[in-house]
Design a protein around this motif. Structure first.
Motif, mmCIF file in Angstrom:
data_model
loop_
_atom_site.group_PDB
_atom_site.id
_atom_site.type_symbol
_atom_site.label_atom_id
_atom_site.label_comp_id
_atom_site.label_asym_id
_atom_site.label_seq_id
_atom_site.Cartn_x
_atom_site.Cartn_y
_atom_site.Cartn_z
ATOM 1 N N ALA A 74 53.033 -44.578 -32.664
ATOM 2 C CA ALA A 74 53.566 -45.264 -31.701
ATOM 3 C C ALA A 74 54.826 -45.899 -31.819
ATOM 4 N N ASN A 75 55.142 -45.825 -33.303
ATOM 5 C CA ASN A 75 56.304 -46.435 -33.775
ATOM 6 C C ASN A 75 57.156 -45.882 -34.758
ATOM 7 N N ALA A 76 58.447 -45.938 -34.689
ATOM 8 C CA ALA A 76 59.385 -45.582 -35.718
ATOM 9 C C ALA A 76 59.938 -46.706 -36.808
ATOM 10 N N ARG A 77 60.273 -46.242 -38.006
ATOM 11 C CA ARG A 77 60.965 -47.340 -38.903
ATOM 12 C C ARG A 77 62.022 -46.999 -39.629
ATOM 13 N N LEU A 78 62.681 -47.755 -39.710
ATOM 14 C CA LEU A 78 63.859 -47.700 -40.704
ATOM 15 C C LEU A 78 63.415 -47.564 -42.186
ATOM 16 N N ALA A 79 64.155 -46.774 -43.004
ATOM 17 C CA ALA A 79 63.904 -46.640 -44.401
ATOM 18 C C ALA A 79 65.070 -46.367 -45.179
ATOM 19 N N GLY A 80 65.180 -46.763 -46.476
ATOM 20 C CA GLY A 80 66.148 -46.199 -47.286
ATOM 21 C C GLY A 80 65.686 -45.462 -48.485
ATOM 22 N N TYR A 81 66.408 -44.546 -49.057
ATOM 23 C CA TYR A 81 65.920 -43.787 -50.425
ATOM 24 C C TYR A 81 67.043 -44.324 -51.262
ATOM 25 N N CYS A 82 66.587 -44.809 -52.444
ATOM 26 C CA CYS A 82 67.275 -45.458 -53.593
ATOM 27 C C CYS A 82 67.336 -44.456 -54.851
ATOM 28 N N SER A 83 68.254 -44.612 -55.478
ATOM 29 C CA SER A 83 68.461 -44.159 -57.057
ATOM 30 C C SER A 83 67.563 -45.221 -57.720
ATOM 31 N N ALA A 84 67.393 -44.948 -59.016
ATOM 32 C CA ALA A 84 66.462 -45.579 -59.908
ATOM 33 C C ALA A 84 67.213 -47.100 -60.093
ATOM 34 N N LYS A 85 68.374 -47.179 -59.887
ATOM 35 C CA LYS A 85 69.171 -48.344 -60.068
ATOM 36 C C LYS A 85 69.277 -49.141 -58.819
ATOM 37 N N GLY A 86 68.411 -48.846 -57.821
ATOM 38 C CA GLY A 86 68.355 -49.593 -56.441
ATOM 39 C C GLY A 86 69.411 -49.415 -55.585
ATOM 40 N N ARG A 87 70.434 -48.265 -55.669
ATOM 41 C CA ARG A 87 71.308 -48.043 -54.547
ATOM 42 C C ARG A 87 70.894 -47.061 -53.740
ATOM 43 N N LEU A 88 71.420 -47.226 -52.602
ATOM 44 C CA LEU A 88 70.830 -46.331 -51.327
ATOM 45 C C LEU A 88 71.749 -44.922 -51.472
ATOM 46 N N LEU A 89 71.052 -44.219 -51.420
ATOM 47 C CA LEU A 89 71.419 -42.607 -51.570
ATOM 48 C C LEU A 89 71.307 -42.082 -50.130
ATOM 49 N N ALA A 90 70.573 -42.755 -49.040
ATOM 50 C CA ALA A 90 70.337 -42.378 -47.660
ATOM 51 C C ALA A 90 69.767 -43.285 -47.037
ATOM 52 N N SER A 91 69.958 -43.243 -45.625
ATOM 53 C CA SER A 91 69.045 -44.185 -44.712
ATOM 54 C C SER A 91 68.420 -43.258 -43.811
ATOM 55 N N PHE A 92 67.155 -43.569 -43.305
ATOM 56 C CA PHE A 92 66.485 -43.003 -42.474
ATOM 57 C C PHE A 92 65.943 -43.440 -41.116
ATOM 58 N N LEU A 93 65.727 -43.122 -40.191
ATOM 59 C CA LEU A 93 64.851 -43.584 -39.034
ATOM 60 C C LEU A 93 63.579 -42.443 -39.205
ATOM 61 N N SER A 94 62.441 -42.999 -39.546
ATOM 62 C CA SER A 94 61.122 -42.148 -39.615
ATOM 63 C C SER A 94 60.401 -42.300 -38.421
ATOM 64 N N TRP A 95 59.604 -41.361 -38.193
ATOM 65 C CA TRP A 95 58.367 -41.276 -37.070
ATOM 66 C C TRP A 95 57.689 -40.324 -37.280
ATOM 67 N N ARG A 96 56.501 -40.186 -36.692
ATOM 68 C CA ARG A 96 55.521 -39.137 -36.703
ATOM 69 C C ARG A 96 55.636 -38.314 -35.312
ATOM 70 N N SER A 97 55.524 -37.101 -35.744
ATOM 71 C CA SER A 97 55.369 -36.224 -34.635
ATOM 72 C C SER A 97 54.105 -35.167 -34.848
ATOM 73 N N GLY A 98 53.082 -35.717 -34.222
ATOM 74 C CA GLY A 98 51.778 -34.976 -34.637
ATOM 75 C C GLY A 98 51.548 -35.187 -36.026
ATOM 76 N N ASP A 99 51.380 -33.977 -36.752
ATOM 77 C CA ASP A 99 50.878 -34.385 -38.478
ATOM 78 C C ASP A 99 52.166 -34.136 -39.058
ATOM 79 N N THR A 100 53.460 -34.089 -38.324
ATOM 80 C CA THR A 100 54.616 -34.149 -39.313
ATOM 81 C C THR A 100 55.252 -35.484 -39.509
ATOM 82 N N ILE A 101 55.997 -35.832 -40.421
ATOM 83 C CA ILE A 101 56.558 -37.090 -40.561
ATOM 84 C C ILE A 101 58.083 -36.554 -40.418
ATOM 85 N N ARG A 102 58.754 -36.999 -39.380
ATOM 86 C CA ARG A 102 60.229 -36.796 -39.327
ATOM 87 C C ARG A 102 61.210 -37.721 -39.798
#
Length: 350
Positions: A74-102
């Protein structure tokens, strides 16, 4: 100086992806359509990664800054993907579509981050796939609820609430300038079949208008020019709910936690406007303060043609630079920023 997108091994990519194209300035009528009526816009600046398999949620949970393990339908979430140094490599909006996470991600970093994530799957039962070609991503803004009611049986009643229907998924995202905004992601053929029914109710406008609305909503997006530049708090991801400080480890987690709990957040993202056009005012450009012209005090995170004149910006900047003097793009004698008020508050930094 900008850092090239890094590979899974930590090495700079020899052939970084092409930057997103500079979109032409929307017409005054396109801005007006959003502000006074309602509009929709296809969003080719985004790609979509599907994560499937029994371990999809646990795998992403161990890689991203937010709690994906407990992401519900029922909900989407923002998330980041970081390097080992804690710096953002990407930002996502994540949500479920059936058994898939988009994962909705800026198109210019998608291939690199998908490859990097895939290399860390190891023995997990998870697979990542680029489904951008199969899906349409549509942004809607303004007075659009009546038009959407003809497509979806129910509409999301809160920010990051999602509903699913025959035409795909509808997610409400943060308002901009007090206008409602939604993302509609669905099978391309089905979405394109329905879009003509919206043309009598809503204006179709440039995807550049969505970039502007994201900026006015105060929601940064990691694109190729600013990869590996910012700890999540520098782009207000802690305030925007994109970081869960109670979840387990993920790449860069120690750096992100240390910044949060040791009072070392000395840089934040602010909203600003500057004279000029996008051919010269670009993400990744450094900022300089009038009182200290010899070294940069910040960087442009996102930029979009503004309603009226100039370019609206999200800028990562030293908090001390906001107290007095002036801030300029490119050099101390470059165009001066006019700071605007973010639509949300920031915590007081000690």
């Amino acid at each position: 100086m900008n850092t090239p997108l890094v590979s899974a091994s930590g090495n700079a990519s020899a052939h970084p992806p092409a930057a997103l194209p500079v979109l032409p300035r929307p017409s005054a009528q396109e801005f007006t359509a959003v502000l006074e009526r309602g509009a929709y816009m296809p969003l080719p600046q985004f790609g979509v990664i599907d994560t499937t398999g029994d371990d999809a949620a646990s795998f992403l949970h161990a890689q991203l800054t937010n709690d994906i393990q407990h992401l519900d339908a029922a909900n989407a979430r923002l998330a980041g993907y970081c390097s080992a140094k804690g710096r953002l490599l990407a930002s996502f909006l994540s949500w479920r579509s059936g058994d898939t996470i988009r994962l909705l991600v800026s198109k210019d970093v998608q291939a690199a981050v998908q490859k990097r994530l895939s290399m860390f799957v190891l023995r997990a039962k998870a697979k990542l796939a680029d489904v951008s070609g199969e899906l349409a991503v549509i942004g809607l803004a303004g007075d659009v609820r009546s038009a959407l009611s003809g497509v979806f049986d129910a509409l999301p009643d809160g920010v990051h609430v999602q509903v699913d229907g025959a035409a795909g998924t509808l997610i409400r995202v943060p308002d901009a300038l007090e206008r409602l905004r939604y993302l509609w992601i669905g099978p391309k053929a089905q979405v394109e079949a329905v879009l003509p029914s919206l043309d009598g109710k809503l204006a179709r406008v440039s995807p550049a208008v969505w970039d502007w609305l994201d900026i006015r909503a105060g929601e940064p997006r990691i694109t190729q020019p600013v990869v590996d530049q910012f700890v999540p708090q520098m782009v207000n991801f802690d305030v925007l709910g994109a970081v869960n400080f109670r979840k387990g480890c993920y790449p860069g987690q120690e750096v992100v936690a240390r910044s949060q709990y040791r009072g070392t957040i000395k840089r934040r993202t602010s909203l600003a406007n500057v004279a000029g056009e996008l051919d010269t005012v670009r993400p990744g450009a450094e900022l300089f303060h009038s009182d200290d012209p010899g070294q940069p005090c910040g960087m442009i995170v996102n930029a979009a043609s503004a309603h009226g004149d100039g370019v609206d910006l999200l800028v990562e900047i030293k908090l001390t630079a906001l107290g007095s003097g002036s801030v300029h793009v490119g050099a101390a004698d470059g165009p001066a920023l006019r700071f605007l008020t973010l639509p949300y508050g920031l915590p007081a930094e000690v």
